[in-house]
Design a protein around this motif. Structure first.
Motif, PDB file in Angstrom:
ATOM      1  N   GLU A  34       0.785  -1.240   0.000  1.00 45.40           N
ATOM      2  CA  GLU A  34       0.000   0.000   0.000  1.00 45.40           C
ATOM      3  C   GLU A  34       0.819   1.295   0.000  1.00 45.40           C
ATOM      4  N   VAL A  35       1.981   1.286   0.579  1.00 41.33           N
ATOM      5  CA  VAL A  35       2.734   2.529   0.772  1.00 41.33           C
ATOM      6  C   VAL A  35       3.980   2.622  -0.113  1.00 41.33           C
ATOM      7  N   PHE A  36       4.773   1.565  -0.140  1.00 45.82           N
ATOM      8  CA  PHE A  36       6.031   1.618  -0.897  1.00 45.82           C
ATOM      9  C   PHE A  36       5.819   2.004  -2.365  1.00 45.82           C
ATOM     10  N   PRO A  37       4.798   1.500  -3.039  1.00 46.48           N
ATOM     11  CA  PRO A  37       4.578   1.931  -4.432  1.00 46.48           C
ATOM     12  C   PRO A  37       4.316   3.441  -4.563  1.00 46.48           C
ATOM     13  N   LEU A  38       3.674   4.035  -3.585  1.00 49.46           N
ATOM     14  CA  LEU A  38       3.425   5.477  -3.612  1.00 49.46           C
ATOM     15  C   LEU A  38       4.732   6.261  -3.458  1.00 49.46           C
ATOM     16  N   ILE A  39       5.589   5.772  -2.581  1.00 51.27           N
ATOM     17  CA  ILE A  39       6.888   6.422  -2.366  1.00 51.27           C
ATOM     18  C   ILE A  39       7.745   6.320  -3.617  1.00 51.27           C
ATOM     19  N   THR A  40       7.841   5.125  -4.171  1.00 51.70           N
ATOM     20  CA  THR A  40       8.716   4.934  -5.334  1.00 51.70           C
ATOM     21  C   THR A  40       8.163   5.599  -6.598  1.00 51.70           C
ATOM     22  N   ALA A  41       6.868   5.847  -6.634  1.00 53.39           N
ATOM     23  CA  ALA A  41       6.305   6.581  -7.771  1.00 53.39           C
ATOM     24  C   ALA A  41       6.820   8.016  -7.783  1.00 53.39           C
ATOM     25  N   LYS A  42       7.014   8.588  -6.598  1.00 51.66           N
ATOM     26  CA  LYS A  42       7.510   9.966  -6.507  1.00 51.66           C
ATOM     27  C   LYS A  42       9.024  10.037  -6.397  1.00 51.66           C
ATOM     28  N   GLN A  43       9.628   8.995  -5.831  1.00 54.91           N
ATOM     29  CA  GLN A  43      11.080   8.942  -5.641  1.00 54.91           C
ATOM     30  C   GLN A  43      11.588   7.581  -6.132  1.00 54.91           C
ATOM     31  N   PRO A  44      11.715   7.397  -7.443  1.00 55.46           N
ATOM     32  CA  PRO A  44      12.062   6.082  -8.009  1.00 55.46           C
ATOM     33  C   PRO A  44      13.389   5.499  -7.517  1.00 55.46           C
ATOM     34  N   GLN A  45      14.288   6.335  -7.046  1.00 58.18           N
ATOM     35  CA  GLN A  45      15.590   5.844  -6.593  1.00 58.18           C
ATOM     36  C   GLN A  45      15.546   5.284  -5.170  1.00 58.18           C
ATOM     37  N   THR A  46      14.404   5.353  -4.515  1.00 55.70           N
ATOM     38  CA  THR A  46      14.264   4.874  -3.139  1.00 55.70           C
ATOM     39  C   THR A  46      14.535   3.377  -3.052  1.00 55.70           C
ATOM     40  N   LYS A  47      15.297   2.992  -2.023  1.00 56.45           N
ATOM     41  CA  LYS A  47      15.549   1.582  -1.719  1.00 56.45           C
ATOM     42  C   LYS A  47      15.064   1.320  -0.309  1.00 56.45           C
ATOM     43  N   LEU A  48      14.535   0.139  -0.093  1.00 58.80           N
ATOM     44  CA  LEU A  48      14.136  -0.295   1.239  1.00 58.80           C
ATOM     45  C   LEU A  48      15.019  -1.459   1.637  1.00 58.80           C
ATOM     46  N   LEU A  49      15.749  -1.311   2.723  1.00 64.34           N
ATOM     47  CA  LEU A  49      16.592  -2.374   3.254  1.00 64.34           C
ATOM     48  C   LEU A  49      15.878  -2.969   4.457  1.00 64.34           C
ATOM     49  N   ILE A  50      15.753  -4.278   4.469  1.00 57.83           N
ATOM     50  CA  ILE A  50      15.042  -4.972   5.534  1.00 57.83           C
ATOM     51  C   ILE A  50      16.024  -5.882   6.255  1.00 57.83           C
ATOM     52  N   GLY A  51      16.032  -5.797   7.585  1.00 57.21           N
ATOM     53  CA  GLY A  51      16.937  -6.608   8.380  1.00 57.21           C
ATOM     54  C   GLY A  51      16.228  -7.261   9.548  1.00 57.21           C
ATOM     55  N   GLY A  52      16.848  -8.274  10.094  1.00 57.90           N
ATOM     56  CA  GLY A  52      16.303  -8.982  11.242  1.00 57.90           C
ATOM     57  C   GLY A  52      15.691 -10.311  10.840  1.00 57.90           C
ATOM     58  N   ARG A  53      15.103 -10.967  11.810  1.00 61.67           N
ATOM     59  CA  ARG A  53      14.502 -12.282  11.557  1.00 61.67           C
ATOM     60  C   ARG A  53      13.338 -12.243  10.573  1.00 61.67           C
ATOM     61  N   ILE A  54      12.756 -11.070  10.360  1.00 62.24           N
ATOM     62  CA  ILE A  54      11.674 -10.931   9.389  1.00 62.24           C
ATOM     63  C   ILE A  54      12.146 -11.392   8.008  1.00 62.24           C
ATOM     64  N   CYS A  55      13.442 -11.297   7.743  1.00 66.53           N
ATOM     65  CA  CYS A  55      13.991 -11.668   6.440  1.00 66.53           C
ATOM     66  C   CYS A  55      13.781 -13.144   6.115  1.00 66.53           C
ATOM     67  N   SER A  56      13.662 -13.982   7.139  1.00 64.10           N
ATOM     68  CA  SER A  56      13.495 -15.417   6.903  1.00 64.10           C
ATOM     69  C   SER A  56      12.110 -15.761   6.354  1.00 64.10           C
ATOM     70  N   VAL A  57      11.171 -14.829   6.438  1.00 66.33           N
ATOM     71  CA  VAL A  57       9.809 -15.102   5.966  1.00 66.33           C
ATOM     72  C   VAL A  57       9.380 -14.179   4.832  1.00 66.33           C
ATOM     73  N   LEU A  58      10.281 -13.325   4.344  1.00 65.62           N
ATOM     74  CA  LEU A  58       9.952 -12.405   3.251  1.00 65.62           C
ATOM     75  C   LEU A  58      10.612 -12.841   1.963  1.00 65.62           C
ATOM     76  N   GLN A  59       9.906 -12.602   0.867  1.00 58.69           N
ATOM     77  CA  GLN A  59      10.457 -12.815  -0.460  1.00 58.69           C
ATOM     78  C   GLN A  59      10.012 -11.667  -1.345  1.00 58.69           C
ATOM     79  N   THR A  60      10.899 -11.239  -2.224  1.00 58.32           N
ATOM     80  CA  THR A  60      10.537 -10.186  -3.161  1.00 58.32           C
ATOM     81  C   THR A  60      11.396 -10.289  -4.413  1.00 58.32           C
ATOM     82  N   ASN A  61      10.838  -9.871  -5.508  1.00 61.13           N
ATOM     83  CA  ASN A  61      11.578  -9.757  -6.765  1.00 61.13           C
ATOM     84  C   ASN A  61      11.846  -8.297  -7.097  1.00 61.13           C
ATOM     85  N   ASP A  62      11.419  -7.406  -6.224  1.00 58.28           N
ATOM     86  CA  ASP A  62      11.579  -5.973  -6.450  1.00 58.28           C
ATOM     87  C   ASP A  62      13.035  -5.578  -6.190  1.00 58.28           C
TER      88      ASP A  62
END
Length: 92
Positions: A20-48
């Motif tokens: 819901e939010v990240f697409p809105l941010i990247t639409a205005k700021q295409p160079q934005t990167k999101l770095l995700i850390g911690g144990r949450i990484c073991s359950v996340l997958q993305t091709n973005d």
């Protein structure tokens, strides 16, 4: 930056943010990167290519050095306060 454990509230929160939010941010700021850390990484997958799943860190300060802004998309639970205080402690 987003740093979290893999509990269900964090999974719901980050998935909502990514949908819901990240697409809105990247639409205005295409160079934005999101770095995700911690144990949450073991359950996340993305091709973005704008999202980097960094994994676990023994010392969170090493993760927080990687960025300028921290997100806290939690809608409930104790993580809302803990993540905010931890972020302030690292000057973000």
């Amino acid at each position: 930056l987003y740093f979290a454990s893999s509990n269900s509230l964090n999974q719901i929160s980050i998935n909502w943010f990514l949908k819901e939010v990240f697409p809105l941010i990247t639409a205005k700021q295409p160079q934005t990167k999101l770095l995700i850390g911690g144990r949450i990484c073991s359950v996340l997958q993305t091709n973005d290519p704008r999202i980097e799943i960094k994994g676990e860190y023994e010392n969170p300060s090493e993760f927080y050095k990687l960025g300028d802004v921290v997100i806290n998309p939690e809608s409930s639970g104790t993580g809302l306060k803990i993540k905010a205080i931890e972020t302030f402690a690292f000057g973000l």
